[in-house]
Scaffold this motif. Structure first.
Motif, PDB file in Angstrom:
ATOM      1  N   SER A 114       0.837  -1.195   0.000  1.00 61.84           N
ATOM      2  CA  SER A 114       0.000   0.000   0.000  1.00 61.84           C
ATOM      3  C   SER A 114       0.872   1.245   0.000  1.00 61.84           C
ATOM      4  CB  SER A 114      -0.924   0.011   1.223  1.00 61.84           C
ATOM      5  OG  SER A 114      -1.725   1.183   1.243  1.00 61.84           O
ATOM      6  N   THR A 115       0.365   2.298  -0.625  1.00 65.01           N
ATOM      7  CA  THR A 115       1.009   3.608  -0.579  1.00 65.01           C
ATOM      8  C   THR A 115       0.034   4.599   0.061  1.00 65.01           C
ATOM      9  OG1 THR A 115       0.206   4.147  -2.801  1.00 65.01           O
ATOM     10  CG2 THR A 115       2.408   3.158  -2.635  1.00 65.01           C
ATOM     11  N   LEU A 116       0.472   5.817   0.274  1.00 66.22           N
ATOM     12  CA  LEU A 116      -0.384   6.795   0.936  1.00 66.22           C
ATOM     13  C   LEU A 116      -1.695   7.055   0.175  1.00 66.22           C
ATOM     14  CD1 LEU A 116       2.053   9.450   2.417  1.00 66.22           C
ATOM     15  CD2 LEU A 116       0.580   7.879   3.646  1.00 66.22           C
ATOM     16  N   PRO A 117      -1.669   7.264  -1.156  1.00 66.55           N
ATOM     17  CA  PRO A 117      -2.951   7.451  -1.854  1.00 66.55           C
ATOM     18  C   PRO A 117      -3.886   6.259  -1.690  1.00 66.55           C
ATOM     19  CG  PRO A 117      -1.145   8.168  -3.248  1.00 66.55           C
ATOM     20  CD  PRO A 117      -0.526   7.490  -2.067  1.00 66.55           C
ATOM     21  N   MET A 118      -3.332   5.044  -1.692  1.00 67.34           N
ATOM     22  CA  MET A 118      -4.172   3.863  -1.517  1.00 67.34           C
ATOM     23  C   MET A 118      -4.709   3.786  -0.092  1.00 67.34           C
ATOM     24  SD  MET A 118      -2.152   0.973  -3.740  1.00 67.34           S
ATOM     25  CE  MET A 118      -3.454  -0.217  -3.426  1.00 67.34           C
ATOM     26  N   TYR A 119      -3.912   4.209   0.887  1.00 66.51           N
ATOM     27  CA  TYR A 119      -4.386   4.223   2.269  1.00 66.51           C
ATOM     28  C   TYR A 119      -5.550   5.204   2.427  1.00 66.51           C
ATOM     29  CZ  TYR A 119      -4.556   5.248   7.237  1.00 66.51           C
ATOM     30  OH  TYR A 119      -5.000   5.460   8.523  1.00 66.51           O
ATOM     31  N   ILE A 120      -5.401   6.387   1.837  1.00 69.61           N
ATOM     32  CA  ILE A 120      -6.480   7.384   1.904  1.00 69.61           C
ATOM     33  C   ILE A 120      -7.741   6.842   1.259  1.00 69.61           C
ATOM     34  CG2 ILE A 120      -7.196   9.679   1.125  1.00 69.61           C
ATOM     35  CD1 ILE A 120      -4.291  10.547   1.366  1.00 69.61           C
ATOM     36  N   TRP A 121      -7.590   6.186   0.123  1.00 70.77           N
ATOM     37  CA  TRP A 121      -8.739   5.612  -0.575  1.00 70.77           C
ATOM     38  C   TRP A 121      -9.434   4.552   0.284  1.00 70.77           C
ATOM     39  CZ3 TRP A 121      -8.868   0.552  -3.162  1.00 70.77           C
ATOM     40  CH2 TRP A 121     -10.037   0.351  -3.879  1.00 70.77           C
ATOM     41  N   SER A 122      -8.642   3.703   0.947  1.00 68.75           N
ATOM     42  CA  SER A 122      -9.236   2.670   1.798  1.00 68.75           C
ATOM     43  C   SER A 122      -9.973   3.286   2.976  1.00 68.75           C
ATOM     44  CB  SER A 122      -8.149   1.714   2.301  1.00 68.75           C
ATOM     45  OG  SER A 122      -7.251   2.385   3.169  1.00 68.75           O
ATOM     46  N   GLN A 123      -9.462   4.404   3.508  1.00 70.90           N
ATOM     47  CA  GLN A 123     -10.132   5.069   4.618  1.00 70.90           C
ATOM     48  C   GLN A 123     -11.441   5.711   4.174  1.00 70.90           C
ATOM     49  OE1 GLN A 123      -9.090   5.119   8.027  1.00 70.90           O
ATOM     50  NE2 GLN A 123      -7.980   3.423   7.057  1.00 70.90           N
ATOM     51  N   ILE A 124     -11.462   6.256   2.963  1.00 69.76           N
ATOM     52  CA  ILE A 124     -12.685   6.876   2.444  1.00 69.76           C
ATOM     53  C   ILE A 124     -13.763   5.825   2.250  1.00 69.76           C
ATOM     54  CG2 ILE A 124     -13.667   8.035   0.428  1.00 69.76           C
ATOM     55  CD1 ILE A 124     -11.088   9.593   0.192  1.00 69.76           C
TER      56      ILE A 124
END
Length: 246
Positions: free
Chosen positions: A201-211
């Motif tokens: 995972s990268t930061l953009p993917m982490y943000i997407w998973s949180q959304i």
């Protein structure tokens, strides 16, 4: 003016809400605090995604910059048939949606070459996306290059010596600016990363998973840090180009 307000107001609100102590992450504003930034530093998945983002961006930048620089030299200095077609092929990833490039890479890497998805394959996908930006930045620098500065070649210096001691130092600000720009763009890549990184995972993917689970105030804090770092790197690239152009 209205277009700029529409574009930047949500970003300003996101940064504003990152300091709001409220659990809702939006209105009402209860108190101003760094609570969500402290929470952000305590989350292992955020740290892991951050390290992965930096690693992928570093690998992609290290590959895309020399490749793009060589392509820029060939396009500006070289004369060959199909030059326009070659330029179009190099710049094509800039106009093709990242999702399509990610799917294409997934089809090529896994079923055909039997390569396991990892941070390395994600970096490879980023190289495809980022190389055109390096070509444009370095080529712009080369088009404004005064060829009379390479007069050392007329004095008997070998072409390689002229390149390393004259040409490269003069073009280096453009190369450094390109490196800063593509490093920032790599941190922001999502479409290609989604299909090429596998279980990491990268930061953009982490943000997407949180959304997907619901926006939390920690996302506001993470987004604010993302904006500050991106703007800072781009300003640094601008200053590098401006100082050498003055």
């Amino acid at each position: 003016m209205g277009g700029f307000v529409f574009l930047y107001l949500p970003l300003l609100l996101l940064m504003f809400f990152s300091f709001n102590r409220s659990e809702s992450g939006s209105f009402p504003v209860t108190s101003f605090s760094l609570h969500w930034y402290r929470r952000l530093g305590e989350e292992f998945f955020v740290r892991d995604a951050f390290v992965n983002s930096l690693l992928v961006a570093a690998i992609a930048t290290a590959v895309a910059v020399p490749v793009g620089t060589l392509c820029a030299f060939g396009l500006v200095r070289g004369r060959f048939r199909g030059k326009g077609l070659f330029l179009s092929l190099i710049l094509m990833p800039m106009v093709v949606p990242g999702l399509l490039i990610g799917i294409a890479l997934l089809i090529v890497l896994v079923p055909i070459f039997q390569v396991g998805l990892s941070l390395g394959t994600a970096a490879l996908g980023h190289v495809v996306i980022l190389t055109p930006y390096v070509v444009l930045v370095v080529a712009t620098r080369l088009y404004g290059f005064d060829r009379t500065l390479e007069a050392a070649a007329d004095l008997g210096a070998a072409p390689t010596r002229v390149f390393w001691h004259v040409t490269l130092p003069l073009v280096m600000p453009g190369i450094l600016a390109a490196a800063l720009i593509v490093f920032t763009l790599s941190l922001d890549q999502f479409g290609v990363t989604l299909f090429t990184i596998g279980s990491n995972s990268t930061l953009p993917m982490y943000i997407w998973s949180q959304i997907e689970l619901g926006v939390t105030p920690t996302v506001n804090a993470l987004g604010t840090l993302f904006i500050v770092v991106s703007v800072g790197v781009l300003l640094l690239a601008h200053l590098v180009l401006q100082r050498r152009s003055a």
